[in-house]
Design an enzyme around this catalytic site. Structure first.
Site, PDB file in Angstrom:
ATOM      1  CB  VAL A  42      -0.935  -0.011   1.236  1.00  0.00           C
ATOM      2  CG1 VAL A  42      -0.136   0.187   2.518  1.00  0.00           C
ATOM      3  CG2 VAL A  42      -2.038   1.027   1.129  1.00  0.00           C
ATOM      4  CE  LYS A  43       3.494   2.051   5.101  1.00  0.00           C
ATOM      5  NZ  LYS A  43       3.055   3.118   6.026  1.00  0.00           N
ATOM      6  CG  ASP A  44       4.039   0.604  -4.357  1.00  0.00           C
ATOM      7  OD1 ASP A  44       4.981   0.587  -3.555  1.00  0.00           O
ATOM      8  OD2 ASP A  44       3.839  -0.279  -5.198  1.00  0.00           O
ATOM      9  CB  ALA A  47       6.190   5.923  -2.031  1.00  0.00           C
TER      10      ALA A  47
END
Length: 451
Positions: A42-44, A47
């Protein structure tokens, strides 16, 4: 249709109903699976948003360096975006993160600095402090600072929240997710509550983190802080991205339950996901009495299980931490044996007598005894080979003349998985003694029957 670069594939992840693992929960449980993102987490989403917002403000210019303190997933998202956009990357991380996470970051060209976990955030050795220092020393660099950079939660307000609302056709009643930086729960929570203020936002915390007590009392209690194993959630600080007013409730989950449910998701749902997903699922199980049949619960699974192969999905790692106490052990095998008779033979018996005992009791191996002491072992293969090789003289030979080494003695608390260290082509069984002092022979057949 095709995408112009990998960054265009971020988002629009699937919503999948959980079945076997959700048995006994009177509600519809849906998993927002974030592993299809290019960085498998999910951090994409955040980011890319942090970099795009920094570019718009002029905080980073072409050829610059992206700096971040990360548990691995945010770093992966930043690294992918940096590859496409032409930036260098330097990441600081803690020594509790899995080796896979560090190796993956290096694989996409990032420089990784591993820092100690058990130091205060303001300690110059901490991964926060080192990232901040590097950002001041390196020209044309940008420290993303995912904890306090509000682009983090904006990303989820703009993408993850709307996706969940649309995918559930507005029927969602609860959103559940592990809380680390707070961006996901706060961004999604803000969007969902704008659509329906009655939607409950539940945060999953871990023991050793300050979130739950602070949320309930307003007290930042340093006594709550201690080392924990679960990765990606919990904090010893209060990130600006955590909007406590949006969160209705925090539930703490133990390291063990997080690990156990991570494995259950793989084995019962076919979802190879990370540690925080197991924690979130365990949290829902703990809170099931707060749910009703008409509820639609969305739980977000942050990242992919491939980053935890050497930890959560490694039996030895799990066993060292006492997370596999539900695994069958030798004592369990003894309890499950239908015939608990300890068949043995005295060393003075003949080979023919031994063969008859094996035939009568349908057994393939026995310990050889001498006045109550095990001195050797005999198997049907040894007996049969001797008889076939000596067809005219096989009645008087004593078993001690052809016996093998004694079967290994093991304790009843030895896990079944460790029996492979003893039972092999040369050694066909082990011997264990129960609490009452009775001996038992354990074979591969016993293991198969018990499982």
């Amino acid at each position: 249709m095709y995408y112009k670069n990998i960054l265009e594939t971020i988002g629009n992840t699937p919503l999948i109903q959980l079945n076997r693992i959700a048995e006994g929960i009177n509600a519809t449980i849906l998993a927002k699976l974030e592993t299809p993102n290019p960085g498998n987490s999910v951090k994409d989403r955040m980011a890319l948003k942090m970099i795009e917002d920094a570019e718009a403000r002029g905080d980073i210019k072409p050829g610059g360096t992206i700096i971040e303190c990360t548990s691995g997933n945010t770093g992966m998202g930043l690294a992918i975006a940096s590859v496409v956009k032409g930036y260098k990357c330097i990441f600081t991380t803690t020594d509790k993160q899995s080796k896979e996470k560090v190796d993956i970051l290096k694989a996409v060209g990032a420089e990784v600095i591993v820092c100690p976990t058990n130091v205060a955030s303001d300690d110059p050795r901490s991964y926060y402090s080192i990232a901040e220092r590097l950002s001041k020393e390196i020209p044309n660099s940008f420290w993303c600072n995912q904890y306090d950079n509000l682009s983090n939660r904006t990303a989820h307000y703009e993408s993850t929240g709307p996706e969940i609302w649309e995918q559930t056709e507005g029927k969602i009643t609860h959103f559940v997710v592990g809380v680390g930086t707070g961006g996901t729960i706060s961004g999604v929570g803000k969007y969902l509550k704008e659509q329906n203020p009655d939607i409950k936002i539940w945060g999953i915390d871990t023991y050793g983190s300050v979130f739950k007590k602070y949320h309930e009392t307003g007290v930042f209690d340093e006594k709550e802080i201690y080392p924990y194993v679960t990765e990606g959630i919990g904090e010893d600080i209060l990130p600006k991205n955590v909007d406590f007013e949006l969160i209705d409730y925090f539930e703490k989950v133990t390291d063990k339950d997080a690990a156990v449910y991570t494995r259950k998701l793989a084995r019962e749902e076919g979802m190879l996901v990370g540690n925080s997903a197991g924690s979130a699922m365990a949290g829902i199980v703990q809170l099931k009495d707060k749910l009703k049949p008409t509820d639609v619960v969305v739980v977000l699974f942050h990242d992919h299980g491939s980053r935890y192969i050497a930890k959560i999905f490694n039996d030895d790692w799990m066993r060292e931490r006492g997370f596999l106490d539900d695994e069958l052990n030798v004592g369990d095998l003894i309890e499950k044996k239908q015939d608990k008779t300890f068949y043995s033979v005295q060393k003075t018996k003949t080979v023919r007598e031994v063969m008859n005992v094996m035939k009568e009791n349908d057994i393939s191996q026995m310990p050889v005894m001498d006045n109550g002491t095990i001195i050797g072992s005999i198997t049907e293969t040894s007996v049969l080979n001797y008889i076939l090789e000596n067809p005219m003289n096989n009645t008087e030979k004593l078993v001690e003349a052809i016996m093998n080494e004694p079967f290994p003695m093991v304790k009843t608390d030895v896990p079944c998985s460790r029996l492979r260290q003893y039972i092999n082509k040369e050694i066909s069984a082990v011997v264990a003694e129960d609490k009452a002092g009775s001996k038992h022979v354990i074979t591969n057949y016993d293991i198969i029957q018990a499982m």
